[in-house]
Design a protein around this motif. Structure first.
Motif: not given
Length: 147
Positions: A49-54, A61-63
């Motif tokens: 998630p871009l924002d773990y609170s959402d 994506d993380l490589a």
């Protein structure tokens, strides 16, 4: 929470209905990273998630990369390599560090690297800032601080 296998090594499993559960159960597609790197260095992309609170919101994506432990029988887990930073890629760290590590470590641990958010082959993140605002050193601006 319990620990389960999910493509890389043990990961935390979340309670049923937990919106973060979707991230713990990904099937990663491992491929050779680059012909200029050792064949043992494999790469994949993992959704976060871009924002773990959402966690139901925007995903990026993380490589990530790995060199598998030399012995499946003796494998103990993962040695995660953090490139530091800010803004430093780490996808090639397993290949760079492998020759420096003792044989026992290389036999027992998958060597894992990654490009942090917004770096290298991970999803770019600009936070709606202008090019001038995205430079490493820029003056504080109350108008754009919240971004």
């Amino acid at each position: 929470m319990t620990t389960v296998m999910a493509g890389l090594t043990p990961v935390t499993a979340f309670a049923a209905g937990d919106p973060l559960q979707q991230y713990a159960q990904q099937n990663l597609r491992w491929e050779r990273c680059d012909t200029g790197q050792p064949a043992a260095l494999e790469c994949a992309k993992v959704k976060v998630p871009l924002d773990y609170s959402d966690p139901g919101g925007r995903k990026i994506d993380l490589a990530i990369s790995r060199i598998k432990a030399g012995s499946t029988k003796e494998r103990h887990g993962v040695l995660l390599m953090n490139p530091g930073g800010p803004g430093v890629p780490g996808l090639t760290m397993p290949a760079e560090m492998e020759p420096l590590l003792p044989a026992e470590v290389r036999e027992r641990f998958d060597l894992v690297g990654f490009d942090p958010r917004g770096v290298g082959q991970s999803s770019p993140i600009g936070c709606d800032l202008t090019g001038d605002e995205q430079t490493f050193q820029h003056p504080y601006s109350a108008r754009t601080f919240a971004k």
